[in-house]
Design a protein around this motif. Structure first.
Motif, PDB file in Angstrom:
ATOM      1  N   LEU A  82      14.416  59.463 -72.128  1.00  0.00           N
ATOM      2  CA  LEU A  82      13.886  60.256 -71.016  1.00  0.00           C
ATOM      3  C   LEU A  82      14.044  61.747 -71.286  1.00  0.00           C
ATOM      4  O   LEU A  82      13.128  62.544 -71.008  1.00  0.00           O
ATOM      5  CB  LEU A  82      14.602  59.881 -69.717  1.00  0.00           C
ATOM      6  CG  LEU A  82      14.317  58.485 -69.163  1.00  0.00           C
ATOM      7  CD1 LEU A  82      15.247  58.176 -68.007  1.00  0.00           C
ATOM      8  CD2 LEU A  82      12.865  58.361 -68.718  1.00  0.00           C
ATOM      9  N   GLN A 231       3.615  60.368 -63.263  1.00  0.00           N
ATOM     10  CA  GLN A 231       3.665  58.984 -62.797  1.00  0.00           C
ATOM     11  C   GLN A 231       2.304  58.327 -62.932  1.00  0.00           C
ATOM     12  O   GLN A 231       2.194  57.175 -63.379  1.00  0.00           O
ATOM     13  CB  GLN A 231       4.149  58.951 -61.343  1.00  0.00           C
ATOM     14  CG  GLN A 231       4.158  57.567 -60.712  1.00  0.00           C
ATOM     15  CD  GLN A 231       5.204  56.642 -61.311  1.00  0.00           C
ATOM     16  OE1 GLN A 231       6.134  57.108 -61.981  1.00  0.00           O
ATOM     17  NE2 GLN A 231       5.071  55.354 -61.082  1.00  0.00           N
ATOM     18  N   GLN A 236       6.983  58.612 -68.698  1.00  0.00           N
ATOM     19  CA  GLN A 236       8.286  58.613 -68.052  1.00  0.00           C
ATOM     20  C   GLN A 236       9.103  59.835 -68.468  1.00  0.00           C
ATOM     21  O   GLN A 236       9.273  60.107 -69.660  1.00  0.00           O
ATOM     22  CB  GLN A 236       9.053  57.337 -68.397  1.00  0.00           C
ATOM     23  CG  GLN A 236       8.360  56.066 -67.932  1.00  0.00           C
ATOM     24  CD  GLN A 236       8.166  56.050 -66.423  1.00  0.00           C
ATOM     25  OE1 GLN A 236       9.109  56.247 -65.656  1.00  0.00           O
ATOM     26  NE2 GLN A 236       6.934  55.801 -65.992  1.00  0.00           N
ATOM     27  N   THR A 240      10.752  61.234 -63.130  1.00  0.00           N
ATOM     28  CA  THR A 240      10.271  59.927 -62.674  1.00  0.00           C
ATOM     29  C   THR A 240      11.432  58.938 -62.564  1.00  0.00           C
ATOM     30  O   THR A 240      11.472  58.114 -61.643  1.00  0.00           O
ATOM     31  CB  THR A 240       9.208  59.371 -63.630  1.00  0.00           C
ATOM     32  OG1 THR A 240       9.757  59.223 -64.948  1.00  0.00           O
ATOM     33  CG2 THR A 240       7.993  60.294 -63.698  1.00  0.00           C
ATOM     34  N   ALA A 241      12.403  59.042 -63.477  1.00  0.00           N
ATOM     35  CA  ALA A 241      13.575  58.165 -63.396  1.00  0.00           C
ATOM     36  C   ALA A 241      14.421  58.498 -62.170  1.00  0.00           C
ATOM     37  O   ALA A 241      14.938  57.598 -61.493  1.00  0.00           O
ATOM     38  CB  ALA A 241      14.410  58.304 -64.671  1.00  0.00           C
ATOM     39  N   GLN A 244      12.597  57.160 -59.095  1.00  0.00           N
ATOM     40  CA  GLN A 244      12.667  55.705 -59.062  1.00  0.00           C
ATOM     41  C   GLN A 244      14.056  55.220 -58.632  1.00  0.00           C
ATOM     42  O   GLN A 244      14.184  54.310 -57.801  1.00  0.00           O
ATOM     43  CB  GLN A 244      12.319  55.136 -60.437  1.00  0.00           C
ATOM     44  CG  GLN A 244      12.264  53.613 -60.472  1.00  0.00           C
ATOM     45  CD  GLN A 244      11.958  53.088 -61.865  1.00  0.00           C
ATOM     46  OE1 GLN A 244      12.429  53.625 -62.853  1.00  0.00           O
ATOM     47  NE2 GLN A 244      11.147  52.041 -61.939  1.00  0.00           N
TER      48      GLN A 244
END
Length: 547
Positions: A82, A231, A236, A240-241, A244
């Motif tokens: 990431l 997204q 990713q 976005t992590a 989420q």
């Protein structure tokens, strides 16, 4: 098109988006008691800096966070990819936007490109296209015409689309700086035998470093917090992590730990911004008779450069317009459900109301910070001004969670109100107002303030009658930028909007759900966003042309 440069006495070239003035500062004399910043600016400035840093403080002080958890998250096998994805996107988009923005600004300001005023407006309009709307449009265009293509997804697609929507943040300040630079220095180099390109690179380009770094700082911080576009493009990143884990997986502590890494990245970008600017150089811009610079003759290559400008405009504007208009046609021809006009008008009204409120409040809050940075430069002033930039890099979900926590704990009446949403906008986009205001305040000579004070006028009257009228265009530019970005904001609005109310951005997102794309249902909201965003973008372009 004439340039606003002149041969009179001058200040430095500054851009309409620059977060600190690049005016020439004399060697620092010994600071006297009279030179010390007044408490009437220091106290509001400190309070505003504390408010701007509160989301970052929330990450560290909220129960459940620990540095051992931070180490665990950083060492996780999913974190390194990431981080690498985020760094790749950041580097590539900053590189592409800098090359594209500087090239287009030079074409418009320093060459014989036809219709420079028209191109200024057209190349500014992508500012009115939200990044997630641009992504949605390109995904829709690809699905309809190239259903088997995967080029639009991943790092390549994200880099291309984000470059097309973000390059005006470099284009506008560089264009403004080019029009304010004194052309005599470059012309002297050419008279000594340097070619146009060599003279530009040796003389003019170093003077554009503050303008370029300003745009790249805004873009870099925006990319760190970007969620909707990446997204949709299945790329990713850390953001976005974080979203989420905070909203889907029920792991808020993990999300906050990753957000601390993101905040560290924002601080690193601020340090790199200082290095990129380098030492300030004296730049003559004067207020005398305007004189246009020597323009490079494009000659037979003119059609090639025109095609480049046209391709950028078509890719950045035509595709989103084509997709949204096609969706409207589908509605009108019975290809989709009837447009919910009540929802559309309500969402548009909310967007305008919240954006205008954010612009007004951010403008007022930015004034003491800007005055401190320009009129009373020093470590404290710099620290206060830099503090306002940190929140600009945090994901909207972290901003929203921090404000929800504060409101529930201490200011419960603000919970789930439009007031709390406007506060979130102000904290996120305050640096845009601060940066623009510094430019205008720097243009008002301190000697004018001193003359006014010597005539018995107070500080408030001096500011309202001397400084503010000179700085007003830049103050207006900052308000436009805040309103423009607030109207496009998605993630924070999703989490902080009052129950049952939508902005255009959240109404569009509700039709896509981030996964299943209903292009026809989303088209009315997408088109309305483009139209509303075009208004401040056109005003910004017109102010640049006049400047």
């Amino acid at each position: 098109m004439t340039s606003s440069s002149s041969t009179g006495s001058g200040s430095s070239a500054v851009s309409a988006l620059e977060p600190e003035p690049s005016s020439v500062r004399p060697s620092r004399p010994e600071r006297t008691r009279r030179d010390r910043p007044p408490l009437g600016l220091v106290i509001p400035g400190i309070l505003i800096a504390v408010a701007a840093l509160s989301p970052a403080a929330y990450l560290l002080l909220r129960a459940g966070f620990s540095f051992s958890l931070l180490r665990t998250e950083i060492a996780s096998p999913t974190t390194v990819p990431l981080l690498w994805n985020t760094v790749q996107l950041l580097v590539l988009v900053c590189l592409c936007t800098s090359v594209l923005g500087v090239t287009l600004a030079v074409l418009v300001a320093r060459t014989t490109l036809p219709m420079p005023r028209l191109w200024t407006v057209l190349l500014t309009l992508p500012l009115g296209v939200p990044t997630f709307v641009g992504s949605y449009a390109w995904v829709a265009f690809t699905y309809r015409h190239f259903p088997s293509s995967k080029l639009i997804f991943g790092l390549g697609g994200a880099t291309a689309i984000l470059t097309l929507t973000l390059f005006p943040y470099v284009f506008l300040p560089v264009l403004t700086a080019l029009r304010r630079l004194d052309p005599a220095q470059e012309e002297a180099a050419r008279a000594l035998g340097r070619g146009p390109a060599a003279a530009f690179c040796r003389i003019t380009l170093p003077q554009l470093r503050p303008a370029i770094s300003t745009g790249l700082l805004i873009i870099g911080l925006h990319l760190l917090a970007e969620y909707g576009a990446v997204q949709m493009l299945n790329y990713q990143t850390l953001t976005t992590a974080i979203v989420q884990r905070a909203t889907v997986l029920g792991m808020p502590e993990s999300a906050r730990a990753l957000a601390v890494v993101l905040a560290g990245g924002a601080i690193l970008l601020l340090l790199l911004d200082r290095l990129l600017r380098g030492r300030r150089r004296p730049v003559r811009t004067g207020i005398g008779t305007p004189r246009p610079p020597m323009r490079w003759r494009l000659g037979a290559t003119t059609p090639i450069w025109l095609l480049l400008c046209l391709a950028v405009v078509l890719a950045a504007l035509a595709i989103p317009l084509w997709v949204t208009v096609s969706g409207i046609v589908d509605h009108l021809t019975g290809g989709g459900d009837a447009i919910d006009w009540a929802q559309l008008w309500s969402s548009a009204a909310n967007t305008g109301r919240w954006a205008l409120a954010a612009a007004a409040v951010a403008t007022a809050c930015a004034l003491p910070v800007s005055l401190l940075a320009v009129r009373h430069p020093g470590r404290m002033s710099s620290l206060i001004e830099r503090s306002t930039w940190v929140a600009h890099a945090l994901p909207g979900v972290i901003m929203a969670l921090s404000l929800v926590y504060v409101s529930v704990q201490w200011f419960y009446p603000l919970y789930q109100t439009s007031t709390l949403l406007v506060i979130g906008y102000v904290v996120m986009f305050l640096p845009l107002a601060v940066g623009s205001q510094q430019v205008g305040i720097a243009q008002a000579s301190p000697q004018l303030d001193e003359m006014s004070r010597s005539l018995g006028k107070g500080a408030i009257e001096t500011f309202s009658r001397i400084t503010m009228p000179i700085a007003l265009p830049a103050v207006g530019t900052g308000a436009l930028l805040v309103g423009l970005d607030a109207g496009k904001e998605l993630t924070t609005t999703l989490l902080l909007r009052p129950t049952g109310e939508h902005s255009l951005a959240t109404a569009l997102w509700a039709t896509t759900d981030g996964e299943v794309l209903d292009f026809t249902a989303a088209s009315p909201y997408g088109l309305a966003l483009l139209v509303i965003g075009a208004i401040p973008a056109i005003l910004l372009a017109r102010s640049t042309v006049r400047g």
